[in-house]
Design a protein around this motif. Structure first.
Motif, PDB file in Angstrom:
ATOM      1  N   ALA A 178       0.837  -1.201   0.000  1.00 57.91           N
ATOM      2  CA  ALA A 178       0.000   0.000   0.000  1.00 57.91           C
ATOM      3  C   ALA A 178       0.872   1.252   0.000  1.00 57.91           C
ATOM      4  O   ALA A 178       2.050   1.216   0.364  1.00 57.91           O
ATOM      5  CB  ALA A 178      -0.917   0.000   1.219  1.00 57.91           C
ATOM      6  N   ARG A 179       0.281   2.363  -0.380  1.00 59.74           N
ATOM      7  CA  ARG A 179       1.012   3.619  -0.435  1.00 59.74           C
ATOM      8  C   ARG A 179       1.215   4.185   0.967  1.00 59.74           C
ATOM      9  O   ARG A 179       0.289   4.162   1.792  1.00 59.74           O
ATOM     10  CB  ARG A 179       0.256   4.645  -1.276  1.00 59.74           C
ATOM     11  CG  ARG A 179       0.232   4.334  -2.764  1.00 59.74           C
ATOM     12  CD  ARG A 179      -0.504   5.442  -3.500  1.00 59.74           C
ATOM     13  NE  ARG A 179      -0.561   5.193  -4.931  1.00 59.74           N
ATOM     14  CZ  ARG A 179      -1.150   5.995  -5.805  1.00 59.74           C
ATOM     15  NH1 ARG A 179      -1.756   7.106  -5.370  1.00 59.74           N
ATOM     16  NH2 ARG A 179      -1.154   5.701  -7.093  1.00 59.74           N
ATOM     17  N   PRO A 180       2.385   4.738   1.244  1.00 58.50           N
ATOM     18  CA  PRO A 180       2.582   5.419   2.535  1.00 58.50           C
ATOM     19  C   PRO A 180       1.757   6.696   2.592  1.00 58.50           C
ATOM     20  O   PRO A 180       1.360   7.255   1.565  1.00 58.50           O
ATOM     21  CB  PRO A 180       4.083   5.718   2.543  1.00 58.50           C
ATOM     22  CG  PRO A 180       4.488   5.732   1.106  1.00 58.50           C
ATOM     23  CD  PRO A 180       3.605   4.738   0.415  1.00 58.50           C
ATOM     24  N   LEU A 181       1.508   7.166   3.807  1.00 59.55           N
ATOM     25  CA  LEU A 181       0.659   8.346   4.004  1.00 59.55           C
ATOM     26  C   LEU A 181       1.506   9.573   4.336  1.00 59.55           C
ATOM     27  O   LEU A 181       2.502   9.470   5.060  1.00 59.55           O
ATOM     28  CB  LEU A 181      -0.334   8.085   5.140  1.00 59.55           C
ATOM     29  CG  LEU A 181      -1.323   6.924   4.906  1.00 59.55           C
ATOM     30  CD1 LEU A 181      -2.113   6.655   6.185  1.00 59.55           C
ATOM     31  CD2 LEU A 181      -2.260   7.251   3.760  1.00 59.55           C
ATOM     32  N   PRO A 182       1.111  10.746   3.838  1.00 63.13           N
ATOM     33  CA  PRO A 182       1.872  11.971   4.114  1.00 63.13           C
ATOM     34  C   PRO A 182       1.571  12.521   5.500  1.00 63.13           C
ATOM     35  O   PRO A 182       0.405  12.626   5.900  1.00 63.13           O
ATOM     36  CB  PRO A 182       1.392  12.937   3.022  1.00 63.13           C
ATOM     37  CG  PRO A 182      -0.004  12.481   2.708  1.00 63.13           C
ATOM     38  CD  PRO A 182      -0.016  10.994   2.910  1.00 63.13           C
ATOM     39  N   SER A 183       2.592  12.885   6.219  1.00 62.32           N
ATOM     40  CA  SER A 183       2.388  13.376   7.581  1.00 62.32           C
ATOM     41  C   SER A 183       1.752  14.765   7.601  1.00 62.32           C
ATOM     42  O   SER A 183       0.953  15.075   8.486  1.00 62.32           O
ATOM     43  CB  SER A 183       3.712  13.400   8.339  1.00 62.32           C
ATOM     44  OG  SER A 183       4.621  14.283   7.707  1.00 62.32           O
ATOM     45  N   ARG A 184       2.104  15.615   6.626  1.00 61.27           N
ATOM     46  CA  ARG A 184       1.641  17.000   6.661  1.00 61.27           C
ATOM     47  C   ARG A 184       0.113  17.088   6.595  1.00 61.27           C
ATOM     48  O   ARG A 184      -0.511  17.857   7.331  1.00 61.27           O
ATOM     49  CB  ARG A 184       2.270  17.788   5.510  1.00 61.27           C
ATOM     50  CG  ARG A 184       1.953  19.281   5.549  1.00 61.27           C
ATOM     51  CD  ARG A 184       2.749  20.041   4.503  1.00 61.27           C
ATOM     52  NE  ARG A 184       4.180  19.913   4.737  1.00 61.27           N
ATOM     53  CZ  ARG A 184       5.114  20.424   3.937  1.00 61.27           C
ATOM     54  NH1 ARG A 184       4.754  21.083   2.841  1.00 61.27           N
ATOM     55  NH2 ARG A 184       6.386  20.278   4.218  1.00 61.27           N
ATOM     56  N   THR A 185      -0.493  16.292   5.712  1.00 58.30           N
ATOM     57  CA  THR A 185      -1.955  16.328   5.572  1.00 58.30           C
ATOM     58  C   THR A 185      -2.638  15.834   6.843  1.00 58.30           C
ATOM     59  O   THR A 185      -3.620  16.430   7.313  1.00 58.30           O
ATOM     60  CB  THR A 185      -2.399  15.466   4.375  1.00 58.30           C
ATOM     61  OG1 THR A 185      -1.737  15.933   3.194  1.00 58.30           O
ATOM     62  CG2 THR A 185      -3.897  15.530   4.175  1.00 58.30           C
ATOM     63  N   ILE A 186      -2.136  14.733   7.393  1.00 56.69           N
ATOM     64  CA  ILE A 186      -2.723  14.194   8.619  1.00 56.69           C
ATOM     65  C   ILE A 186      -2.608  15.199   9.751  1.00 56.69           C
ATOM     66  O   ILE A 186      -3.562  15.465  10.490  1.00 56.69           O
ATOM     67  CB  ILE A 186      -2.053  12.864   9.008  1.00 56.69           C
ATOM     68  CG1 ILE A 186      -2.268  11.813   7.911  1.00 56.69           C
ATOM     69  CG2 ILE A 186      -2.577  12.360  10.350  1.00 56.69           C
ATOM     70  CD1 ILE A 186      -1.490  10.529   8.127  1.00 56.69           C
ATOM     71  N   GLU A 187      -1.418  15.770   9.888  1.00 57.40           N
ATOM     72  CA  GLU A 187      -1.177  16.746  10.951  1.00 57.40           C
ATOM     73  C   GLU A 187      -2.134  17.929  10.834  1.00 57.40           C
ATOM     74  O   GLU A 187      -2.758  18.342  11.821  1.00 57.40           O
ATOM     75  CB  GLU A 187       0.268  17.217  10.861  1.00 57.40           C
ATOM     76  CG  GLU A 187       0.698  18.143  11.972  1.00 57.40           C
ATOM     77  CD  GLU A 187       2.152  18.542  11.815  1.00 57.40           C
ATOM     78  OE1 GLU A 187       2.414  19.756  11.655  1.00 57.40           O
ATOM     79  OE2 GLU A 187       3.027  17.644  11.830  1.00 57.40           O
ATOM     80  N   ARG A 188      -2.275  18.457   9.622  1.00 58.03           N
ATOM     81  CA  ARG A 188      -3.153  19.610   9.408  1.00 58.03           C
ATOM     82  C   ARG A 188      -4.604  19.285   9.754  1.00 58.03           C
ATOM     83  O   ARG A 188      -5.267  20.008  10.501  1.00 58.03           O
ATOM     84  CB  ARG A 188      -3.060  20.047   7.944  1.00 58.03           C
ATOM     85  CG  ARG A 188      -3.932  21.251   7.582  1.00 58.03           C
ATOM     86  CD  ARG A 188      -4.075  21.342   6.076  1.00 58.03           C
ATOM     87  NE  ARG A 188      -4.837  20.210   5.544  1.00 58.03           N
ATOM     88  CZ  ARG A 188      -4.651  19.699   4.317  1.00 58.03           C
ATOM     89  NH1 ARG A 188      -3.732  20.200   3.506  1.00 58.03           N
ATOM     90  NH2 ARG A 188      -5.387  18.668   3.915  1.00 58.03           N
ATOM     91  N   ASP A 189      -5.109  18.159   9.213  1.00 54.86           N
ATOM     92  CA  ASP A 189      -6.518  17.818   9.400  1.00 54.86           C
ATOM     93  C   ASP A 189      -6.838  17.476  10.848  1.00 54.86           C
ATOM     94  O   ASP A 189      -7.891  17.871  11.380  1.00 54.86           O
ATOM     95  CB  ASP A 189      -6.902  16.647   8.491  1.00 54.86           C
ATOM     96  CG  ASP A 189      -6.839  17.020   7.013  1.00 54.86           C
ATOM     97  OD1 ASP A 189      -6.771  18.219   6.697  1.00 54.86           O
ATOM     98  OD2 ASP A 189      -6.862  16.088   6.178  1.00 54.86           O
ATOM     99  N   TYR A 190      -5.937  16.765  11.502  1.00 54.91           N
ATOM    100  CA  TYR A 190      -6.208  16.331  12.874  1.00 54.91           C
ATOM    101  C   TYR A 190      -6.049  17.463  13.878  1.00 54.91           C
ATOM    102  O   TYR A 190      -6.791  17.530  14.869  1.00 54.91           O
ATOM    103  CB  TYR A 190      -5.339  15.123  13.232  1.00 54.91           C
ATOM    104  CG  TYR A 190      -6.000  13.819  12.812  1.00 54.91           C
ATOM    105  CD1 TYR A 190      -6.504  12.931  13.757  1.00 54.91           C
ATOM    106  CD2 TYR A 190      -6.173  13.502  11.475  1.00 54.91           C
ATOM    107  CE1 TYR A 190      -7.138  11.751  13.374  1.00 54.91           C
ATOM    108  CE2 TYR A 190      -6.800  12.342  11.078  1.00 54.91           C
ATOM    109  CZ  TYR A 190      -7.287  11.471  12.031  1.00 54.91           C
ATOM    110  OH  TYR A 190      -7.929  10.310  11.648  1.00 54.91           O
ATOM    111  N   LEU A 191      -5.108  18.360  13.630  1.00 52.42           N
ATOM    112  CA  LEU A 191      -4.993  19.508  14.537  1.00 52.42           C
ATOM    113  C   LEU A 191      -6.179  20.446  14.379  1.00 52.42           C
ATOM    114  O   LEU A 191      -6.609  21.086  15.347  1.00 52.42           O
ATOM    115  CB  LEU A 191      -3.675  20.232  14.293  1.00 52.42           C
ATOM    116  CG  LEU A 191      -2.440  19.489  14.817  1.00 52.42           C
ATOM    117  CD1 LEU A 191      -1.159  20.244  14.473  1.00 52.42           C
ATOM    118  CD2 LEU A 191      -2.520  19.248  16.323  1.00 52.42           C
ATOM    119  N   ALA A 192      -6.736  20.523  13.171  1.00 52.57           N
ATOM    120  CA  ALA A 192      -7.956  21.319  12.977  1.00 52.57           C
ATOM    121  C   ALA A 192      -9.116  20.702  13.765  1.00 52.57           C
ATOM    122  O   ALA A 192      -9.900  21.418  14.416  1.00 52.57           O
ATOM    123  CB  ALA A 192      -8.301  21.405  11.493  1.00 52.57           C
TER     124      ALA A 192
END
Length: 423
Positions: A178-192
């Motif tokens: 499977a494809r690895p996940l980008p940390s920046r997107t997760i960080e942005r969405d979850y901190l929001a």
């Protein structure tokens, strides 16, 4: 004061949301103590249908406090969406009527990806999960590598924990193809999402203790059902939490000796979603119920597998949970049948048994021993008292209660609030 645990006595989807909604009238607090957004509780208020995945059903009543306990694994983005959806419908959701345990673990995107990858690799041996990441989130909790709500609401702590955990998860995803996940997107969405949820996050144990001291009525809302319990269910075709009554204590912080009653919710027949043995499964019952537009999952939309009432399973559920009252739902689903059947025992390799075997392969070999009762062939949806039900329907319900080993307390004959009969 009473603390009541409302538990599913079968494989989930028993109609707990509706029963909880009915009982909330006399409760002060409603507590969710396990599971995640893999659960779906449907509540119909007037002409409006609400499907709740993480917010306790008590949110639909004014003046009630809802608590998401430490035993829940919580998808923050999904929860924010659920809160916003409730608000759009005019339902008040504030930190005064919804509290989230600071100890609840967070479901992250890599949990969902790992869940899907495991199911894909399993092929014919798949569990049939909802692929919401619930199992992997509980795995992280057990391996002491999970991220909790108290960490999510601290941005620097969350960034550090996420970076470390995501490196590990991405290595697993690569190994699965499977494809690895980008940390920046997760960080942005979850901190929001954390910014929205921060006012709700608190030490819920203290709130529950204060409620007990003030002799408040507390209702514990179970998710899934007894035979999906990680320990006592049809392993490995189970969920990843303790769905039995004991999970209400460990998932909320309320001591066992402060629990007063256990209400077991069960259908007048049996259903289950996903894979795994199902002794009383009968495609004809499924065809009948699906033809009525019934028995489709509120979370996944999947058609549920259907069969006759399994008294062997429900009797064991009564023992496991300490059930001292029953709420039987969906009686009206059987209104058109001339004969109804109840499984009173199993035959395993030619031997009669009265308790479900622990091994799933053995359970899959079991054959049901049925008792037949006459159907009532009369609509029950208009009944508002037990005496108004057809005599044969009352006889059927009494037989279910006798075989299950607990007294009948409630009967549901439709989805509306006023279609709940107090026995």
């Amino acid at each position: 004061m009473a603390s009541i645990i409302c538990v599913g006595a079968q494989w989930g989807d028993e109609g707990k949301g509706k029963i909880i909604d009915f009982l909330t009238e006399s409760a002060d607090l409603v507590v969710r103590s396990q599971g995640g957004n893999n659960a779906g509780h449907t509540v119909i208020v007037g002409k409006t249908t609400h499907v709740l995945h993480m917010v306790p059903s008590g949110i639909l009543h004014k003046g009630k406090v809802c608590i998401i306990g430490n035993g829940v694994v919580l998808d923050p983005i999904s929860l924010v969406g659920e809160i916003e959806g409730l608000r759009r419908r005019g339902i008040k959701v504030t930190p005064k009527n919804l509290m989230i345990s600071e100890l609840a673990h967070v479901v992250l995107p890599y949990h969902r990806e790992l869940d899907a990858a495991r199911e894909s690799r399993a092929g014919a041996r798949k569990i049939g999960t909802t692929k919401r990441g619930i199992g992997p989130a509980y795995s992280d909790k057990a391996s002491r590598t999970g991220i909790r709500m108290c960490e999510l609401v601290q941005p620097e702590v969350f960034r550090e924990r996420l970076g470390r955990k995501l490196r590990e998860a991405n290595a697993q995803l690569r190994a699965s193809g499977a494809r690895p996940l980008p940390s920046r997107t997760i960080e942005r969405d979850y901190l929001a999402a954390a910014d929205t949820l921060r006012p709700f996050v608190t030490n819920t144990v203290l709130h529950l203790h204060a409620a007990l001291q003030a002799r408040k009525e507390i209702l514990f809302e179970g998710a899934q059902g007894t035979f999906l319990d990680i320990d006592f269910g049809t392993y490995p075709y189970v969920t990843s939490s303790n769905t039995v009554a004991g999970g209400a204590s460990t998932g909320s912080g309320v001591p066992p000796h402060r629990m007063d009653r256990v209400l077991g919710v069960l259908k007048a027949y049996t259903t289950r979603v996903g894979e795994g043995p199902f002794v009383t499964e009968d495609p004809a019952i499924g065809d009948l119920l699906h033809g009525m537009g019934r028995e489709f999952g509120s979370t996944t939309g999947r058609a549920r597998r259907c069969g006759w009432f399994d008294a062997v399973a429900c009797r064991y559920s009564t023992i496991l949970n300490g059930i001292d009252g029953l709420a039987v739902t969906n009686l009206d689903g059987l209104d058109t049948l001339g004969t109804v059947r109840i499984c009173t025992a199993y035959r395993l390799d030619g031997r009669r048994i009265d308790t479900p075997p622990a091994d799933a392969a053995q359970l899959a070999r079991c054959q049901p021993v049925y008792e037949e009762l006459p159907g009532w062939c009369t609509p029950t949806t208009g009944a508002r008292t037990f005496g108004a039900l057809p005599p044969k329907a009352r006889a059927y319900l009494r037989r279910l209660a006798a075989l299950t080993g607990a007294p009948l307390r409630f009967v549901s004959v439709g989805p509306a609030r006023d279609q709940t009969i107090v026995v």
